[in-house]
Design a protein around this motif. Structure first.
Motif, PDB file in Angstrom:
ATOM      1  N   THR A 275       0.815  -1.213   0.000  1.00  0.00           N
ATOM      2  CA  THR A 275       0.000   0.000   0.000  1.00  0.00           C
ATOM      3  C   THR A 275       0.854   1.271   0.000  1.00  0.00           C
ATOM      4  N   HIS A 276       1.885   1.295   0.816  1.00  0.00           N
ATOM      5  CA  HIS A 276       2.659   2.522   0.977  1.00  0.00           C
ATOM      6  C   HIS A 276       3.953   2.539   0.165  1.00  0.00           C
ATOM      7  N   SER A 277       4.174   1.567  -0.686  1.00  0.00           N
ATOM      8  CA  SER A 277       5.361   1.627  -1.546  1.00  0.00           C
ATOM      9  C   SER A 277       5.231   2.778  -2.524  1.00  0.00           C
ATOM     10  N   PHE A 278       6.299   3.511  -2.694  1.00  0.00           N
ATOM     11  CA  PHE A 278       6.339   4.560  -3.718  1.00  0.00           C
ATOM     12  C   PHE A 278       6.972   3.919  -4.944  1.00  0.00           C
ATOM     13  N   VAL A 279       6.163   3.666  -5.960  1.00  0.00           N
ATOM     14  CA  VAL A 279       6.554   2.765  -7.045  1.00  0.00           C
ATOM     15  C   VAL A 279       7.072   3.551  -8.251  1.00  0.00           C
ATOM     16  N   VAL A 280       8.247   3.181  -8.705  1.00  0.00           N
ATOM     17  CA  VAL A 280       8.929   3.946  -9.745  1.00  0.00           C
ATOM     18  C   VAL A 280       9.155   3.088 -10.986  1.00  0.00           C
ATOM     19  N   ALA A 281       8.599   3.527 -12.099  1.00  0.00           N
ATOM     20  CA  ALA A 281       8.831   2.886 -13.391  1.00  0.00           C
ATOM     21  C   ALA A 281      10.065   3.510 -14.040  1.00  0.00           C
ATOM     22  N   ALA A 282      10.437   3.001 -15.216  1.00  0.00           N
ATOM     23  CA  ALA A 282      11.661   3.474 -15.873  1.00  0.00           C
ATOM     24  C   ALA A 282      11.357   4.065 -17.244  1.00  0.00           C
ATOM     25  N   HIS A 283      12.019   5.181 -17.547  1.00  0.00           N
ATOM     26  CA  HIS A 283      11.938   5.745 -18.898  1.00  0.00           C
ATOM     27  C   HIS A 283      13.336   5.998 -19.457  1.00  0.00           C
ATOM     28  N   ARG A 284      13.391   6.202 -20.760  1.00  0.00           N
ATOM     29  CA  ARG A 284      14.664   6.379 -21.459  1.00  0.00           C
ATOM     30  C   ARG A 284      15.059   7.848 -21.493  1.00  0.00           C
ATOM     31  N   ASN A 285      16.220   8.102 -22.062  1.00  0.00           N
ATOM     32  CA  ASN A 285      16.691   9.482 -22.194  1.00  0.00           C
ATOM     33  C   ASN A 285      15.803  10.286 -23.135  1.00  0.00           C
ATOM     34  N   ASP A 286      15.133   9.609 -24.084  1.00  0.00           N
ATOM     35  CA  ASP A 286      14.242  10.338 -24.987  1.00  0.00           C
ATOM     36  C   ASP A 286      12.820  10.407 -24.427  1.00  0.00           C
TER      37      ASP A 286
END
Lengths: 517, 154
Positions: A275-286
């Motif tokens: 519930t309290h995880s701050f979830v981070v996805a990944a993006h590229r330099n562009d």
């Protein structure tokens, strides 16, 4: 009787002594295995900690070294991720907080001798004393003997050395030293890193060790925990994570978790689905999301995690390299001899949501520097509010609320209210749901409302749209309240619950997903 | 007698005096256990597949165990095809006289791009190999090091 008591005490000490000796075999003390660790015979309190500062300028060479890659977004520097977040512009507006910010990295350990990390590690204020760091006694009574810089939960010892490389890379992104004319700079180069090793050299991490490390970090003063690992939701295990991460949040700690690289809905990955995880996805330099990155509305935001190099999506996040990592041969960096006797470069490129999460963890440290008394929920909202939206007012299935950005972070860290849907767990299926949510106001009153949207969802959900649930309300300034609202979804299906809060003309959101069978 | 008394007490104490808490890592009650993995992906690997006389083969492989993607198998193929295109276009920029290079791709068991190289000048084999390895590492992300032979991109 006194004689017997004395003998018993002696016996107990003798037995304790045996344990000291046994334990000492596995303890690596400063200067123990590598003469370079403690060259001057200084106690760790003098050697392992250098003074911290918020740098006014940066002379770290890899910050301005141009990467020789073509493709979308090129040309760019190796440390493009640091540039894109635009955090450096905040440095001259910040001052070092009175209380040091400790960031725990629950990972493969750390290369504590790395040139760009020296003196940056957390030092246990009790166990780190010159006469205590290797005395074989649990001086601070926390259950860990001589844990002067962290703990190795894999080997159950006090040396969290990195035999993989992953943890050192993570630590560098968060807090590599700045303006030291060496290598790179971290997002918040004035934090202390608390390395907690839970993963083997092969990258296998036992979930009980991860939870024990979370508890350790909370008990020993960490403000932020970075967890760049995960696995499929196994039911009971995920519930245990939900409890430990909720406990951490209630204790004032923000837990940042990598969304995962399985290219599937992040709701199925633990501990990111807590519930309290701050979830981070990944993006590229562009700016495009990395193809491996997990997706779904459990995402909070996206941060740099891979690169488009010559038309290929591949590794592109530069950070520190531990002695076990592969070399990065085509950029100038210092070369050093490591324990294995082979040469290795000190910096390396990696990719993954593992690499994205520490960017957010570092920026959380920046936010906490701007507002040391803020709560984890307020820091969370500050990060969300300052992110660069893919479509304004919408939450994206691939990016969460947007790409990590430091713009306006200082103001938001000082003013954003904490708002969070705290129950039920994300994805819960039931006929009737009790929606629990917490609101922590600052100097302004907050007006809140709940709404829902029903599946199928578009890739970008309008956070201002949907159907109102029950009645809205107000919370006065400088107040923290826990509210609940019972709600029965109208029909079977999947629902996105949206908590909207307005304060001083600014709007803040949180979302949750529930199902009616 | 005294010695036996002390010994008895020591033996008794060994079984009754609790070991100091400091030597026990706290355990969590009723804890479940799962093995989690690092969320770092490995994009490809470079290998010297074979060498005989003036001929050698280099391969950049996209291993299903190393890479996850939204459509794993097709993504590996796509990446292999992308790399094949990039190499085909850029290999001509390398100064490699008296060298024939055939670039191909295979999809099983892993998606790989293979360079079969023939060098007419026997004295130029190692330098050609070094140039190609350096070139490929820059294109695909691997780095040139002496060991191990089978490289993994981080």
């Amino acid at each position: 009787m006194q004689i017997i008591f004395f003998v018993l005490i002696f016996a107990a000490q003798f037995i304790g002594g045996c344990n000291v000796e046994d334990k000492a075999k596995t303890i690596t003390t400063p200067g123990g295995t590598n003469p370079g660790i403690n060259p001057n015979g200084l106690p760790p309190g003098q050697y392992f900690q250098t003074s911290l500062e918020v740098p006014n300028s940066l002379n770290d060479p890899l910050l301005t070294t141009r990467a020789p890659w073509t493709g979308a977004g090129a040309p760019f520097n190796y440390l493009w991720s640091f540039e894109q977040i635009e955090v450096q512009s905040l440095f001259d507006k910040l001052s070092l907080p009175t209380q040091e910010i400790i960031v725990a990295t629950i990972d493969t350990g750390i290369d504590k001798d790395h040139e760009d990390l020296r003196g940056r590690l957390w030092l246990n204020p009790i166990e780190g004393a010159a006469d205590r760091y290797s005395n074989g006694i649990d001086d601070d009574g926390n259950g860990f003997v001589d844990d002067f810089i962290g703990w190795n939960f894999v080997a159950n010892m006090n040396n969290p050395a990195d035999d993989n490389g992953h943890g050192t890379h993570i630590a560098g992104t968060i807090g590599a030293a700045g303006n030291n004319a060496l290598g790179i700079v971290g997002i918040a180069p004035w934090v202390r890193i608390m390395p907690l090793k839970v993963c083997s050299s092969a990258g296998a991490c036992a979930s009980p060790d991860i939870r024990a490390a979370i508890n350790y970090a909370v008990a020993n003063g960490a403000k932020i925990i970075n967890i760049s690992l995960g696995g499929p939701d196994t039911g009971a295990d995920s519930l245990a994570f939900d409890a430990s991460i909720t406990n951490a949040t209630n204790a004032g700690v923000l837990v940042v978790v990598a969304a995962g690289n399985s290219a599937m809905d992040a709701k199925n990955m633990s501990p990111g689905n807590a519930t309290h995880s701050f979830v981070v996805a990944a993006h590229r330099n562009d700016g495009v999301y990395c193809s491996f990155s997990n997706y779904g509305f459990k995402l909070d935001l996206a941060a740099p995690g891979c690169a488009n190099r010559d038309g290929l999506e591949t590794s592109g996040i530069l950070s520190l390299n531990s002695q076990k990592c592969g070399a990065l041969g085509n950029i100038p960096c210092s070369t050093r001899t490591v324990n294995t006797g082979s040469s290795s470069t000190a910096y390396a490129l990696k990719q993954g949501t593992s690499m994205a999460a520490p960017h957010a963890a570092g920026l959380a440290a920046v936010a906490w520097t701007a507002s040391p008394t803020a709560t984890p929920l307020q820091i969370r909202q500050a990060l969300l509010r300052t992110s660069q939206a893919i479509e304004v007012g919408k939450k994206s299935i691939d990016y969460g609320v947007g790409r990590l950005k430091a713009t306006n972070l200082i103001t938001e860290a000082q003013t954003a209210p904490g708002i969070k849907i705290t129950s039920p767990r994300y994805g819960t299926s039931d006929t009737t749901h009790t929606l629990g949510f917490r609101i922590e106001t600052r100097s302004n009153d907050v007006h809140w409302s709940l709404r829902y949207q029903v599946a199928p969802f578009p890739d970008h959900v309008d956070l201002d749209g949907g159907v109102v649930i029950g009645s809205d309300g107000d919370v006065t300034s400088n107040t923290s309240v826990d509210l609940t609202q019972s709600w029965t979804p109208p029909t079977a299906g999947e629902y996105l619950i949206i908590l909207k809060a307005t304060a001083n003309g600014e709007t803040y959101y949180d979302t949750n997903l529930v199902t009616r069978p | 007698m005294l010695f036996r008394l002390v010994l008895s007490i020591l033996v008794y104490a060994a079984f009754t005096v609790p070991v100091r808490a400091g030597f026990r890592r706290p355990t969590l009650p009723n804890d479940s256990r799962a093995i989690y993995a690092l969320e770092q992906t490995h994009t490809a690997s470079l290998a010297l597949k074979a060498q005989s006389g003036a001929q050698f083969s280099l391969a950049v492989g996209f291993d299903a165990d190393l890479l996850n993607s939204r459509s794993t198998a097709s993504s590996h193929r796509q990446r292999a095809e992308q790399l094949l295109d990039v190499l085909s276009q850029k290999l001509v920029t390398l100064d490699l006289p008296q060298t024939d290079i055939v670039v191909s791709k295979v999809y099983s068991p892993t998606s790989e791009v293979i360079l079969n190289v023939s060098v007419n000048d026997a004295n130029a084999i190692e330098s050609t190999k070094a140039k190609l390895v350096d070139f490929i590492t820059k294109i695909s992300g691997v780095s040139f090091v002496d060991e191990p032979k089978y490289l993994r991109i981080d």
